[in-house]
Design an enzyme around this catalytic site. Structure first.
Site, PDB file in Angstrom:
ATOM      1  N   SER A  91       0.830  -1.205   0.000  1.00 11.43           N
ATOM      2  CA  SER A  91       0.000   0.000   0.000  1.00 11.43           C
ATOM      3  C   SER A  91       0.863   1.253   0.000  1.00 11.43           C
ATOM      4  O   SER A  91       1.973   1.250   0.544  1.00 11.43           O
ATOM      5  CB  SER A  91      -0.881  -0.002   1.259  1.00 11.43           C
ATOM      6  OG  SER A  91      -1.438   1.270   1.471  1.00 11.43           O
ATOM      7  N   TYR A 129      -2.372  -0.243   9.961  1.00  8.21           N
ATOM      8  CA  TYR A 129      -2.556  -0.782   8.609  1.00  8.21           C
ATOM      9  C   TYR A 129      -1.244  -0.666   7.822  1.00  8.21           C
ATOM     10  O   TYR A 129      -0.780  -1.636   7.212  1.00  8.21           O
ATOM     11  CB  TYR A 129      -3.680  -0.026   7.891  1.00  8.21           C
ATOM     12  CG  TYR A 129      -3.804  -0.381   6.434  1.00  8.21           C
ATOM     13  CD1 TYR A 129      -4.181  -1.663   6.042  1.00  8.21           C
ATOM     14  CD2 TYR A 129      -3.539   0.564   5.436  1.00  8.21           C
ATOM     15  CE1 TYR A 129      -4.287  -2.001   4.700  1.00  8.21           C
ATOM     16  CE2 TYR A 129      -3.644   0.229   4.097  1.00  8.21           C
ATOM     17  CZ  TYR A 129      -4.017  -1.046   3.733  1.00  8.21           C
ATOM     18  OH  TYR A 129      -4.118  -1.382   2.404  1.00  8.21           O
TER      19      TYR A 129
END
Length: 341
Positions: free
Chosen positions: A136, A161
């Site tokens: 990501s 995350y």
């Protein structure tokens, strides 16, 4: 540049096949005659009906097999590798979302760390031609230097995350080094499009508008120093993955990481104005979102901006869909899918 086409004799395992990217990738591979095994736990992080709607589009393909299961369950993964012997694995199953990781950290460790570990272990014991996995843009944290390049320092994640995604890159690098697993990590930049994730801002903005509610814009109403995002249309993401699948790393360390972003960041307010125009066109009436401006949320970063030079060099591809085109496709789909008046 080595840009081989897909080998339709191979078996492709796509984790998160009922997810946004997993669905579109599975569909693209199936249309070309590839054998696809899809796994998804169909969790209720967002509207499960949308996940089933995606799955229903895949089920008519004879060369598609769906397994309802969780990658964090090691025996499930081992059984899939034993039974189907996948040649290519694309790991897109993950607990997504920056803000949710603050409220519910457990699921991130389960899915993104333990789940990915299970995938790596399976690739070790049942060797594959290539493991492609989702990282990501959040790994860049609050880096000030833009555009973000794959060689940048990424040791200051600002959300759990992001930490799990950085961990995935480290784990993949180690397994690649120890067990010669060709692995490629993809740092996705704000993926959007029809049948997308309802937890993403653009989708939420549409939901709020049709519910007659205001939207929250997390930029303090500061238009000069507005948030920038590198919005990347789903078709571009899938095209990039498809090209990389057939191009496993061949260097001494068989692990590579690439940005997949639009290389063209937009101010959040410009994105919102474009969404208003696209929804106006889709509905045939003027759409103006009522906005409430709030401070930036913990874990959010002020800007994302991908350098796509490495990807272009590797597979001759650079995402190019404009937000006008991409958001129009989303708006048309949304109005049709939810039959809004």
């Amino acid at each position: 540049m080595n840009n081989k086409t897909l080998n339709t004799n191979k078996t492709y395992l796509i984790t998160g096949a009922a997810g946004f990217i997993g669905y579109f990738l599975s569909q693209k591979l199936l249309k070309q005659g590839c054998t696809v095994i899809g796994i998804d736990n169909l969790n209720d992080y967002y509207d499960v009906k949308l996940k089933y709607a995606r799955l229903n589009q895949l089920k008519p393909y004879m060369n598609f097999t769906f397994v309802k299961g969780d990658i964090s369950d090691k025996s499930t993964i081992t059984n899939i590798f034993e039974e189907y012997k996948p040649d290519i694995v694309v790991n897109l199953a993950a607990q997504a979302g920056v803000r949710y990781s603050i409220e519910n950290p457990d699921v991130y460790i389960q899915s993104n760390i333990i789940g990915f570990y299970n995938i790596l272990e399976a690739c070790r014991h049942y060797p594959v031609d290539h493991l492609v996995y989702a990282s990501s843009s959040s790994v860049y944290g609050s880096n000030k230097k833009v555009p973000f390049e794959e060689t940048d320092f990424v040791d200051n994640p600002v959300s759990l995350y992001a930490s799990t995604k950085k961990s995935n890159e480290l784990m993949a690098h180690t397994y690649s080094h120890l067990y010669n697993i060709p692995a490629t990590g993809l740092r996705f930049f704000t993926v959007y499009g029809p049948m997308g994730r309802p937890d993403m801002a653009y989708f939420g903005f549409a939901d709020k508008y049709f519910a007659g509610e205001p939207v929250k814009v997390f930029n303090n109403g500061d238009f000069e120093n507005d948030l920038y995002r590198d919005f990347t249309y789903i078709d571009d993401i899938v095209e990039g993955i498809e090209r990389l699948i057939s191009n496993p790393p061949r260097d001494s360390v068989q692990h590579k990481v690439y940005n997949i972003g639009n290389n063209s960041p937009e101010k959040l307010m410009v994105f919102i104005e474009t969404l208003e125009k696209c929804l106006s066109k889709a509905t045939g009436r003027k759409v103006v979102l009522e906005k409430i401006f709030e401070p930036i949320k913990p874990g959010d970063v002020p800007a994302t901006f991908a350098s796509t030079d490495l990807l272009q060099k590797a597979v001759g591809f650079k995402p190019e869909t404009s937000i006008e085109d991409g958001l129009q496709k989303f708006a048309d789909w949304y109005v049709d899918y939810y039959t809004v008046k």
